[in-house]
Write a protein that holds these residues in place. Structure first.
Motif, PDB file in Angstrom:
ATOM      1  N   LYS A   1       9.720  -6.989   4.918  1.00 15.21           N
ATOM      2  CA  LYS A   1       9.186  -5.638   5.101  1.00 15.21           C
ATOM      3  C   LYS A   1       7.667  -5.669   4.963  1.00 15.21           C
ATOM      4  O   LYS A   1       7.125  -6.390   4.113  1.00 15.21           O
ATOM      5  CB  LYS A   1       9.775  -4.680   4.070  1.00 15.21           C
ATOM      6  N   SER A   2       7.012  -4.915   5.766  1.00  8.69           N
ATOM      7  CA  SER A   2       5.551  -4.850   5.696  1.00  8.69           C
ATOM      8  C   SER A   2       5.104  -3.398   5.765  1.00  8.69           C
ATOM      9  O   SER A   2       5.734  -2.560   6.424  1.00  8.69           O
ATOM     10  CB  SER A   2       4.916  -5.667   6.813  1.00  8.69           C
ATOM     11  N   GLU A   3       4.027  -3.118   5.038  1.00  7.76           N
ATOM     12  CA  GLU A   3       3.506  -1.751   4.977  1.00  7.76           C
ATOM     13  C   GLU A   3       2.054  -1.776   4.520  1.00  7.76           C
ATOM     14  O   GLU A   3       1.576  -2.766   3.949  1.00  7.76           O
ATOM     15  CB  GLU A   3       4.331  -0.901   4.011  1.00  7.76           C
ATOM     16  N   PHE A   4       1.365  -0.667   4.784  1.00  6.47           N
ATOM     17  CA  PHE A   4       0.012  -0.475   4.273  1.00  6.47           C
ATOM     18  C   PHE A   4       0.085   0.348   2.994  1.00  6.47           C
ATOM     19  O   PHE A   4       0.770   1.373   2.936  1.00  6.47           O
ATOM     20  CB  PHE A   4      -0.866   0.244   5.300  1.00  6.47           C
ATOM     21  N   ARG A   5      -0.596  -0.112   1.965  1.00 12.64           N
ATOM     22  CA  ARG A   5      -0.666   0.626   0.701  1.00 12.64           C
ATOM     23  C   ARG A   5      -2.130   0.878   0.361  1.00 12.64           C
ATOM     24  O   ARG A   5      -2.993   0.029   0.603  1.00 12.64           O
ATOM     25  CB  ARG A   5      -0.006  -0.162  -0.442  1.00 12.64           C
ATOM     26  N   PHE A   6      -2.350   2.027  -0.228  1.00  8.48           N
ATOM     27  CA  PHE A   6      -3.722   2.373  -0.614  1.00  8.48           C
ATOM     28  C   PHE A   6      -4.081   1.686  -1.917  1.00  8.48           C
ATOM     29  O   PHE A   6      -3.369   1.793  -2.916  1.00  8.48           O
ATOM     30  CB  PHE A   6      -3.866   3.892  -0.775  1.00  8.48           C
TER      31      PHE A   6
END
Length: 326
Positions: free
Chosen positions: A89-94
């Motif tokens: 799984k891949s995502e952008f996090r702040f």
């Protein structure tokens, strides 16, 4: 313990480790209680950084320091979206930047270019930052103390007047008095000798809670200000905008007067100052006590004033002298 007693105890704690700069410490607390931000200007080595570090030490609050340099980017302050990949799984996090703290020391803010200055000043004004289209709210207790060095102007980017206006106060820090100089020397010598046995945060004792700050703000909001004092504040601001009504020298010296933020700043700071002095009402003396710090960066001097070597404080002195106390 009442909120004021706690704040006076905090002021005393800081004063015991930042010697000879009582006025700066008081202005730092006024900025904190009035929910504003400070621009502090002074020569190197006058304990500007030390003061806010000690505030962070004795107050239950986080502290970030940002050293402004010409190669700094806005994301270095606000934070940015980081790409994470894990278990398919891949995502952008702040990833929050250093501005997400209770106390932020912006060291030598005029050494950074306009985009970086604007990123910090937007956070100061909006109390949030927007990254990748998403707003991120800053802590409820939030204070920026930005510093400037008045003697080095090469390679700097002076803050425009419109951005200076966002600071609640512009505080000048001068040399400590002669009687404090030896005490400073002995204090630093003692700290260096005790480096190995310096007390930990747990040994410092109970830190002042953030709830005390919020309780104090509620009390300050309830401070009484008579209509005559309110009119006096308005008259001071009007004198900076229409100096020809008061004095021919003021007319020559002032190019642009204070904005409505000046009126709001005088209201907030004079009520806070009166509260710290133990009064439940504001007097004209309280307004005059904070007038220079609130107005010195909000008055644009004319070329005539600059040619004559007139400083903003001299103009404010003249305004206070000319405007009648109601």
């Amino acid at each position: 313990m009442a909120a004021r007693d706690s704040l006076l105890a905090l002021q005393k704690q800081i004063g015991q480790t930042v010697l000879g700069q009582e006025a700066m410490i008081e202005r730092l607390l006024i900025g904190l209680l009035a929910n504003g931000n400070l621009l502090v200007e002074g020569l190197p080595g006058l304990a500007k950084t030390r003061a806010i570090k000690k505030l962070g030490k004795f107050l239950d609050a986080g502290l970030s320091r940002i050293q402004f340099t010409p190669d700094l980017l806005p994301s270095d302050i606000t934070g940015s979206e980081i790409y994470y990949s894990s278990e398919g799984k891949s995502e952008f996090r702040f990833q929050p930047g250093p501005v997400f703290n209770n106390l932020v020391l912006a060291d030598e803010i005029n050494r950074a270019p306009a985009k970086v200055q604007a990123a910090l000043l937007e956070a100061m004004e909006e109390r949030q930052v927007t990254v990748a289209g998403k707003p991120h709210v800053l802590p409820k207790l939030f204070l920026v103390m930005a510093t400037q060095n008045p003697i080095e102007q090469e390679g700097t980017y002076p803050l425009p007047e419109a951005q200076l206006d966002r600071f609640l106060m512009h505080v000048y820090v001068d040399y400590p008095e002669e009687k404090s100089e030896r005490d400073i020397m002995l204090l630093v010598r003692g700290e260096e000798a005790d480096t190995d046995t310096a007390p930990t945060d747990a040994a410092i004792g109970e830190r002042t809670s953030q709830d005390v700050i919020f309780a104090a703000r509620a009390e300050i909001h309830a401070i009484h200000m008579a209509s005559a004092v309110e009119q006096y504040i308005v008259a001071l601001i009007e004198a900076t905008r229409y100096p020809e009504r008061y004095d021919k020298d003021l007319r020559r010296w002032i190019q642009i007067g204070a904005s409505p933020r000046g009126t709001i700043g005088l209201d907030k700071c004079s009520r806070t100052y009166a509260w710290l002095k133990g009064r439940d009402y504001v007097s004209p003396d309280d307004v005059q006590a904070v007038a220079h710090d609130v107005l010195r960066h909000r008055i644009m001097l004319s070329y005539d004033a600059q040619a004559e070597g007139i400083k903003a404080d001299q103009v404010i002195n003249k305004v206070v002298e000319m405007v009648a106390v109601a």
